[in-house]
Scaffold this motif. Structure first.
Motif, mmCIF file in Angstrom:
data_model
loop_
_atom_site.group_PDB
_atom_site.id
_atom_site.type_symbol
_atom_site.label_atom_id
_atom_site.label_comp_id
_atom_site.label_asym_id
_atom_site.label_seq_id
_atom_site.Cartn_x
_atom_site.Cartn_y
_atom_site.Cartn_z
ATOM 1 N N PHE A 298 0.829 -1.207 0.000
ATOM 2 C CA PHE A 298 0.000 0.000 0.000
ATOM 3 C C PHE A 298 0.863 1.255 0.000
ATOM 4 O O PHE A 298 1.781 1.393 0.803
ATOM 5 C CB PHE A 298 -0.919 0.003 1.228
ATOM 6 N N ARG A 299 0.568 2.168 -0.935
ATOM 7 C CA ARG A 299 1.279 3.437 -1.046
ATOM 8 C C ARG A 299 0.299 4.567 -0.738
ATOM 9 O O ARG A 299 -0.737 4.676 -1.402
ATOM 10 C CB ARG A 299 1.852 3.633 -2.461
ATOM 11 N N PRO A 300 0.593 5.400 0.253
ATOM 12 C CA PRO A 300 -0.335 6.472 0.631
ATOM 13 C C PRO A 300 -0.728 7.349 -0.558
ATOM 14 O O PRO A 300 0.130 7.802 -1.324
ATOM 15 C CB PRO A 300 0.454 7.281 1.666
ATOM 16 N N GLY A 301 -2.027 7.542 -0.720
ATOM 17 C CA GLY A 301 -2.539 8.394 -1.789
ATOM 18 C C GLY A 301 -2.522 7.750 -3.157
ATOM 19 O O GLY A 301 -2.772 8.422 -4.160
ATOM 20 N N GLN A 302 -2.241 6.450 -3.210
ATOM 21 C CA GLN A 302 -2.176 5.759 -4.498
ATOM 22 C C GLN A 302 -3.048 4.516 -4.486
ATOM 23 O O GLN A 302 -3.422 4.005 -3.434
ATOM 24 C CB GLN A 302 -0.733 5.372 -4.827
ATOM 25 N N CYS A 303 -3.326 4.042 -5.692
ATOM 26 C CA CYS A 303 -4.151 2.846 -5.860
ATOM 27 C C CYS A 303 -3.629 2.072 -7.060
ATOM 28 O O CYS A 303 -3.413 2.644 -8.121
ATOM 29 C CB CYS A 303 -5.609 3.264 -6.087
ATOM 30 N N GLY A 304 -3.401 0.779 -6.871
ATOM 31 C CA GLY A 304 -2.933 -0.056 -7.966
ATOM 32 C C GLY A 304 -2.966 -1.516 -7.578
ATOM 33 O O GLY A 304 -2.792 -1.853 -6.400
ATOM 34 N N ASP A 305 -3.238 -2.358 -8.535
ATOM 35 C CA ASP A 305 -3.321 -3.799 -8.308
ATOM 36 C C ASP A 305 -4.316 -4.124 -7.199
ATOM 37 O O ASP A 305 -4.091 -4.989 -6.370
ATOM 38 C CB ASP A 305 -1.939 -4.377 -7.985
ATOM 39 N N ALA A 306 -5.393 -3.376 -7.157
ATOM 40 C CA ALA A 306 -6.512 -3.540 -6.216
ATOM 41 C C ALA A 306 -6.168 -3.136 -4.793
ATOM 42 O O ALA A 306 -6.965 -3.329 -3.889
ATOM 43 C CB ALA A 306 -7.051 -4.970 -6.230
ATOM 44 N N LEU A 307 -4.987 -2.555 -4.562
ATOM 45 C CA LEU A 307 -4.614 -2.099 -3.225
ATOM 46 C C LEU A 307 -4.607 -0.573 -3.198
ATOM 47 O O LEU A 307 -3.851 0.060 -3.941
ATOM 48 C CB LEU A 307 -3.233 -2.638 -2.842
ATOM 49 N N CYS A 308 -5.464 -0.003 -2.357
ATOM 50 C CA CYS A 308 -5.609 1.453 -2.290
ATOM 51 C C CYS A 308 -5.327 1.942 -0.881
ATOM 52 O O CYS A 308 -5.712 1.305 0.098
ATOM 53 C CB CYS A 308 -7.022 1.875 -2.672
ATOM 54 N N SER A 309 -4.673 3.088 -0.798
ATOM 55 C CA SER A 309 -4.400 3.705 0.495
ATOM 56 C C SER A 309 -4.785 5.175 0.415
ATOM 57 O O SER A 309 -3.930 6.047 0.230
ATOM 58 C CB SER A 309 -2.922 3.539 0.861
ATOM 59 N N PRO A 310 -6.101 5.463 0.511
ATOM 60 C CA PRO A 310 -6.542 6.853 0.370
ATOM 61 C C PRO A 310 -6.078 7.740 1.527
ATOM 62 O O PRO A 310 -5.983 7.285 2.665
ATOM 63 C CB PRO A 310 -8.069 6.741 0.344
ATOM 64 N N LEU A 311 -5.782 8.989 1.180
ATOM 65 C CA LEU A 311 -5.431 9.971 2.192
ATOM 66 C C LEU A 311 -6.717 10.598 2.728
ATOM 67 O O LEU A 311 -7.813 10.329 2.225
ATOM 68 C CB LEU A 311 -4.525 11.039 1.582
ATOM 69 N N THR A 312 -6.602 11.450 3.721
ATOM 70 C CA THR A 312 -7.759 12.130 4.282
ATOM 71 C C THR A 312 -8.494 12.893 3.182
ATOM 72 O O THR A 312 -7.884 13.623 2.404
ATOM 73 C CB THR A 312 -7.324 13.114 5.391
ATOM 74 N N GLY A 313 -9.787 12.678 3.095
ATOM 75 C CA GLY A 313 -10.596 13.329 2.060
ATOM 76 C C GLY A 313 -10.741 12.505 0.794
ATOM 77 O O GLY A 313 -11.526 12.851 -0.082
ATOM 78 N N GLN A 314 -9.992 11.434 0.672
ATOM 79 C CA GLN A 314 -10.091 10.547 -0.492
ATOM 80 C C GLN A 314 -10.862 9.288 -0.112
ATOM 81 O O GLN A 314 -10.970 8.941 1.059
ATOM 82 C CB GLN A 314 -8.705 10.138 -0.991
#
Length: 201
Positions: free
Chosen positions: A97-113
């Motif tokens: 998981f990468r903060p603020g990114q989404c790929g390969d079905a793994l998402c790590s939304p930041l505040t407000g996302q």
């Protein structure tokens, strides 16, 4: 006064014509109602298909997490554990998981996302994981394959583990899945929270 056969026949024609006119008027009045019921039935069947597809995507995501994390899977969940996916879905390190990114079905939304917004879940499957349609439903194929994304959630309130003087708790995973009906306009989105098995800190 005697009624001749010609007069009786003329009277019958008037009665029959009047009855046919009444039947025609009733049919014309009922036709929009029949069409409305037909549209509602089609929409209901379309929504049921989308719901079924979204539920299948949730099941597929839970199965993937169970296999990757070594959590005892539910019945019917089959697959081979992949080392790279297991590392990516590690509930303690969250390596994939990468903060603020989404790929390969793994998402790590930041505040407000949101995961669905970050992945464009309703419009594209590029950042999500697609689930093939069920073979039993080939006569009613959805407009697009169902798909899902996974995001980590803290298993405690912010600061709770720090205040307790303990290490960080394993994360939970929130799954967001979408299923489609016969048209792309009919969608059902479902979410569930999954607690994977992990070594406690």
């Amino acid at each position: 006064m005697l009624i001749t056969q010609a007069q009786a026949r003329g009277f019958s024609i008037i009665v029959v014509t009047g009855a046919l006119a009444m039947i025609g008027l009733v049919t014309m009045a009922a036709w929009p109602l029949v069409q409305d019921h037909s549209r509602r039935a089609a929409l209901s069947a379309d929504r049921a298909l989308a719901l079924s597809e979204a539920e299948r995507a949730l099941d597929a995501a839970e199965c993937e997490i169970a296999i990757a994390t070594g959590t005892p899977p539910r019945r019917g969940c089959a697959g081979v554990r992949d080392a790279a996916r297991a590392a990516a879905l590690n509930p303690i390190t969250l390596a994939g998981f990468r903060p603020g990114q989404c790929g390969d079905a793994l998402c790590s939304p930041l505040t407000g996302q949101t995961a669905q917004g970050l992945s464009d879940l309703l419009t594209t499957a590029d950042k999500a994981r697609a689930v093939p349609a069920a073979l039993a439903e080939t006569w009613r194929e959805p407009a697009q394959p169902a798909r899902y994304v996974i995001e980590p959630l803290p298993d405690a309130l912010p600061g709770e583990w720090a205040q307790a003087g303990t290490a960080r708790a394993p994360s939970l995973f929130r799954i967001t899945a979408v299923g489609f009906g016969l048209t792309e306009k009919v969608t059902v989105m479902l979410q569930s929270v999954y607690r994977p098995q992990a070594d406690e800190p």
